[in-house]
Design a protein around this motif. Structure first.
Motif, PDB file in Angstrom:
ATOM      1  N   GLY A  93      -1.317   2.057  12.622  1.00 30.14           N
ATOM      2  CA  GLY A  93      -1.591   3.384  12.072  1.00 30.14           C
ATOM      3  C   GLY A  93      -2.913   3.436  11.349  1.00 30.14           C
ATOM      4  N   GLU A 106       0.626  -9.016   2.629  1.00 32.68           N
ATOM      5  CA  GLU A 106      -0.466  -8.388   1.881  1.00 32.68           C
ATOM      6  C   GLU A 106      -1.699  -9.286   1.953  1.00 32.68           C
ATOM      7  N   ARG A 107      -2.829  -8.782   1.452  1.00 36.13           N
ATOM      8  CA  ARG A 107      -4.054  -9.579   1.516  1.00 36.13           C
ATOM      9  C   ARG A 107      -3.931 -10.782   0.578  1.00 36.13           C
ATOM     10  N   GLN A 165      -4.828  -9.211  12.211  1.00 31.31           N
ATOM     11  CA  GLN A 165      -3.376  -9.217  12.493  1.00 31.31           C
ATOM     12  C   GLN A 165      -3.138  -9.107  14.004  1.00 31.31           C
ATOM     13  N   THR A 191      -6.700   3.742  10.401  1.00 31.82           N
ATOM     14  CA  THR A 191      -7.759   4.564  10.993  1.00 31.82           C
ATOM     15  C   THR A 191      -9.120   4.070  10.498  1.00 31.82           C
ATOM     16  N   SER A 249      -8.662  -5.987   8.639  1.00 37.49           N
ATOM     17  CA  SER A 249      -7.348  -6.640   8.589  1.00 37.49           C
ATOM     18  C   SER A 249      -6.601  -6.422   9.900  1.00 37.49           C
ATOM     19  N   PHE A 286      -0.586  -0.791   8.646  1.00 39.44           N
ATOM     20  CA  PHE A 286      -1.342   0.301   8.025  1.00 39.44           C
ATOM     21  C   PHE A 286      -2.191  -0.358   6.935  1.00 39.44           C
ATOM     22  N   GLY A 298       0.825  -1.211   0.000  1.00 42.70           N
ATOM     23  CA  GLY A 298       0.000   0.000   0.000  1.00 42.70           C
ATOM     24  C   GLY A 298       0.856   1.257   0.000  1.00 42.70           C
ATOM     25  N   ARG A 299       0.176   2.413  -0.036  1.00 42.10           N
ATOM     26  CA  ARG A 299       0.901   3.702  -0.029  1.00 42.10           C
ATOM     27  C   ARG A 299       1.807   3.801   1.187  1.00 42.10           C
ATOM     28  N   MET A 300       1.271   3.501   2.365  1.00 41.07           N
ATOM     29  CA  MET A 300       2.095   3.595   3.579  1.00 41.07           C
ATOM     30  C   MET A 300       3.066   2.419   3.682  1.00 41.07           C
ATOM     31  N   LYS A 310      -8.735   8.358   0.134  1.00 40.30           N
ATOM     32  CA  LYS A 310      -8.974   8.094   1.559  1.00 40.30           C
ATOM     33  C   LYS A 310     -10.409   7.612   1.765  1.00 40.30           C
ATOM     34  N   ALA A 369      -1.594   5.231  16.905  1.00 34.90           N
ATOM     35  CA  ALA A 369      -1.725   6.680  16.751  1.00 34.90           C
ATOM     36  C   ALA A 369      -2.455   6.961  15.454  1.00 34.90           C
ATOM     37  N   SER A 370      -3.339   7.946  15.493  1.00 33.48           N
ATOM     38  CA  SER A 370      -4.037   8.329  14.262  1.00 33.48           C
ATOM     39  C   SER A 370      -3.084   9.061  13.336  1.00 33.48           C
ATOM     40  N   ASN A 371      -1.954   9.517  13.878  1.00 36.70           N
ATOM     41  CA  ASN A 371      -0.970  10.215  13.043  1.00 36.70           C
ATOM     42  C   ASN A 371       0.411  10.099  13.703  1.00 36.70           C
ATOM     43  N   PHE A 372       1.372   9.516  12.991  1.00 40.60           N
ATOM     44  CA  PHE A 372       2.706   9.289  13.554  1.00 40.60           C
ATOM     45  C   PHE A 372       3.695  10.407  13.229  1.00 40.60           C
TER      46      PHE A 372
END
Ligand code: NAD
Length: 273
Positions: free
Chosen positions: A100, A36-37, A86, A102, A82, A77, A12-14, A161, A124-127
């Motif tokens: 991470g 990954e999935r 995990q 959300t 998922s 992330f 993914g992007r992150m 998003k 955290a919603s934002n690292f």
């Protein structure tokens, strides 16, 4: 000691950004598992090649349980469903976990908290370190301005998003609501339309914008008669989130079981300066 890190949502992007951040980490760290999935067309791909570099020897696999003995900490992330799966595997293997992701429902958030209660767990919603400073600035502003200001939070993100408002906007809302002794679930207003009537002073408003490739902008406004204070954070690259999450992962290894967030990671490291 090199910290062995696994990533779920590796393609993914992150996930891709995390793999780069691990390579560049100041703390000795290595990517040792990429998950990954099960339906992903990238299963079997080498992470190094996926990022356009040399072969890394780490192939993308579908099941964390198969590689759990090769990692010291997992960074997730992905998507809430998922993350819950995990988390159960991490709990079964005593594996510390950094989350991470959300967009959890209240029920999912409770299940996640229950599943991870007996292990080192950091969410955290934002690292991004700058966002965590923004939380502190917003808390100070809320305390200083008390109930004299109208408070609104505006966030902008890229068109892909899938949740709104962003987890970061909600965290900002929680921080200021707590500072003012308000219950966010009672005072939050999500968007406005039609004949809304006058603004209730106690409300905390949220507005979400979804456009193009915006990585993540957050502004909190404190407005009263005659003046307006705005605190803004703009992320210009996902690298800020990825570096923060890797920093949190390296810190989490060796911590006692418990629930932590990025403020704990930063506070501990600041106290060591
Ligand atoms: P993305 O869609 O690009 O990546 C998610 C990845 O998870 C995809 O590659 C997908 O295939 C994978 N995935 C889905 N189900 C899976 C499963 N069962 N097992 C393994 N992998 C699975 O999304 P993104 O932009 O990378 O964002 C991911 C999450 O991180 C979102 O919830 C986003 O809001 C959040 N986010 C948080 C921060 C932060 O600092 N906390 C920063 C950026 C994004």
């Amino acid at each position: 000691m090199t910290v062995r890190i696994g990533i779920t949502g590796a393609a993914g992007r992150m996930g891709r950004m995390l793999a780069e951040a691990i390579s560049a980490s100041d703390t000795p760290a290595a990517l040792t598992a990429a998950i990954e999935r099960p339906e992903s067309t990238l299963l079997g791909a080498d992470m190094g090649e996926l990022l356009g570099g040399d072969t890394s020897g780490v192939s993308i696999t579908a099941d964390l349980a198969d590689v759990a003995d090769q990692v010291d900490v997992l960074i997730d992330f992905t998507v809430p469903e998922s993350t819950l799966a995990q988390a159960a595997i991490c709990a079964a293997h005593g594996l510390p976990m950094v989350v991470g992701t959300t967009g959890f429902s209240d029920e999912q958030a409770q299940t996640l908290a229950d599943t991870t209660a007996a292990m080192p767990f950091c969410q955290a919603s934002n690292f991004a370190p700058g966002v965590n400073l923004t939380f502190k600035l917003a808390e100070a502003a809320a305390k200083a301005l008390g109930n004299s200001a109208d408070i609104e939070i505006i966030e902008a993100h890229h068109r892909h998003k899938i949740d709104a408002p962003s987890g970061t906007a909600l965290s900002l809302g929680e921080v200021v609501a707590n500072a003012l002794g308000r219950d966010l679930s009672q005072v939050a207003v999500y968007g406005r339309e039609g004949r809304t009537g006058e603004r209730d002073r106690d409300t905390i408003g949220f507005s979400s914008i979804r456009v193009g490739d915006v990585v993540g902008d957050h502004t909190i406004i404190f407005a009263s008669e005659g003046e307006r204070l705005e605190i803004t954070h703009r992320a210009s690259s996902r690298m800020a989130f990825a570096q923060g999450a890797v920093q949190a992962a390296c810190w989490l290894v060796g911590q006692p079981a418990g629930r932590y967030d990025m403020q704990d990671v930063l506070a501990d490291q600041e106290s060591n300066l």
